[in-house]
Design a protein around this motif. Structure first.
Motif, PDB file in Angstrom:
ATOM      1  N   GLY A  12       0.761  -1.283  -0.145  1.00  0.00           N
ATOM      2  CA  GLY A  12      -0.212  -0.066   0.086  1.00  0.00           C
ATOM      3  C   GLY A  12       1.019   1.355  -0.135  1.00  0.00           C
ATOM      4  O   GLY A  12       1.997   1.238  -0.329  1.00  0.00           O
ATOM      5  N   SER A  53      -0.182   3.493  -3.906  1.00  0.00           N
ATOM      6  CA  SER A  53      -0.707   4.386  -2.994  1.00  0.00           C
ATOM      7  C   SER A  53      -2.448   4.702  -3.228  1.00  0.00           C
ATOM      8  O   SER A  53      -2.731   5.455  -2.371  1.00  0.00           O
ATOM      9  CB  SER A  53       0.110   5.721  -3.004  1.00  0.00           C
ATOM     10  N   GLU A  55      -5.907   3.386  -3.086  1.00  0.00           N
ATOM     11  CA  GLU A  55      -6.724   2.605  -2.525  1.00  0.00           C
ATOM     12  C   GLU A  55      -7.574   1.643  -3.387  1.00  0.00           C
ATOM     13  O   GLU A  55      -7.886   0.470  -3.416  1.00  0.00           O
ATOM     14  CB  GLU A  55      -8.052   3.189  -1.577  1.00  0.00           C
ATOM     15  N   PRO A  76      -1.320  -3.464   3.725  1.00  0.00           N
ATOM     16  CA  PRO A  76      -1.874  -2.144   3.401  1.00  0.00           C
ATOM     17  C   PRO A  76      -1.338  -0.909   3.943  1.00  0.00           C
ATOM     18  O   PRO A  76      -2.306   0.129   3.669  1.00  0.00           O
ATOM     19  CB  PRO A  76      -3.408  -2.617   4.053  1.00  0.00           C
ATOM     20  N   TYR A  79      -3.745   2.221   5.136  1.00  0.00           N
ATOM     21  CA  TYR A  79      -5.213   1.877   4.679  1.00  0.00           C
ATOM     22  C   TYR A  79      -5.508   0.715   5.870  1.00  0.00           C
ATOM     23  O   TYR A  79      -6.966   0.350   6.016  1.00  0.00           O
ATOM     24  CB  TYR A  79      -5.052   1.323   3.549  1.00  0.00           C
ATOM     25  N   SER A  80      -4.608   0.054   6.540  1.00  0.00           N
ATOM     26  CA  SER A  80      -5.095  -0.952   7.638  1.00  0.00           C
ATOM     27  C   SER A  80      -6.169  -0.457   8.478  1.00  0.00           C
ATOM     28  O   SER A  80      -6.993  -1.156   9.039  1.00  0.00           O
ATOM     29  CB  SER A  80      -4.008  -1.345   8.327  1.00  0.00           C
ATOM     30  N   THR A  82      -7.914   2.375   8.140  1.00  0.00           N
ATOM     31  CA  THR A  82      -8.922   3.395   7.677  1.00  0.00           C
ATOM     32  C   THR A  82     -10.118   2.655   6.516  1.00  0.00           C
ATOM     33  O   THR A  82     -11.176   3.294   6.500  1.00  0.00           O
ATOM     34  CB  THR A  82      -8.308   4.570   6.841  1.00  0.00           C
ATOM     35  N   SER A  83      -9.562   1.748   6.053  1.00  0.00           N
ATOM     36  CA  SER A  83     -10.362   1.175   4.621  1.00  0.00           C
ATOM     37  C   SER A  83     -11.088  -0.082   5.050  1.00  0.00           C
ATOM     38  O   SER A  83     -10.986  -1.039   5.083  1.00  0.00           O
ATOM     39  CB  SER A  83      -9.381   0.665   3.761  1.00  0.00           C
ATOM     40  N   LEU A  86     -11.356  -2.026   1.654  1.00  0.00           N
ATOM     41  CA  LEU A  86     -10.256  -3.065   1.652  1.00  0.00           C
ATOM     42  C   LEU A  86     -10.585  -4.254   2.348  1.00  0.00           C
ATOM     43  O   LEU A  86     -10.429  -5.450   2.143  1.00  0.00           O
ATOM     44  CB  LEU A  86      -8.834  -2.753   2.191  1.00  0.00           C
TER      45      LEU A  86
END
Length: 151
Positions: A12, A53, A55, A76, A79-80, A82-83, A86
């Motif tokens: 990510g 970078s 998502e 990730p 993003y781990s 926040t997403s 994912l």
């Protein structure tokens, strides 16, 4: 002819800066060094190694892996934390996904202590620098082989 396993290693945001970005946290190895380590650890499996970078691109690659791969190692990065997108993409896959982090996220800032990816990952490896990838590759391929043996 035996099946050659296919492993996607997805990376990510900001991981393209490895080697120069916060070396006290992430070390001095570059993403190319990590890729070489993964290819060695894969012991003959086909490795598809990518970084973005974006998502949406990571989600597209997860969907692609669901059709073409036997397993995924996924870092990730930020993003781990926040997403949900994912999370949902991984949840939709029938293949094992091993979450991977270079740093020990549990020992860092409080906002890094929660991962949306961990609950849908087959496992998590973190905190041992590039060796996290080595362990994650070996684990993902072992999980893929076990899944294939059950089929």
């Amino acid at each position: 002819m035996p099946h050659t396993p296919v492993l996607y290693v997805l990376n990510g945001p900001n991981l393209n800066l490895l080697g120069t970005r916060e070396p006290d946290v992430y070390g001095r190895d570059t993403l190319a060094d990590v890729e070489a380590l993964c290819r060695t650890a894969a012991e003959g499996a086909e490795v598809v190694f990518r970084q973005s970078s974006e998502e949406g691109r990571l989600i597209d690659w997860l969907h692609e892996a669901g059709e073409k791969a036997d397993a995924v190692v996924f870092n990730p990065a930020a993003y781990s934390h926040t997403s949900i997108a994912l999370h949902d993409a991984i949840k939709a896959l029938a293949i094992p996904v091993v979450e991977c982090h270079l740093s020990n996220v549990a020992a860092r800032e409080a906002f890094r202590h929660h991962s949306y990816v961990s609950p849908v990952a087959a496992g998590v490896v973190s905190g041992v620098g590039p060796f996290s990838y080595d362990l994650a590759v070996r684990a993902a391929l072992r999980l893929a082989r076990a899944r294939a043996a059950r089929s």
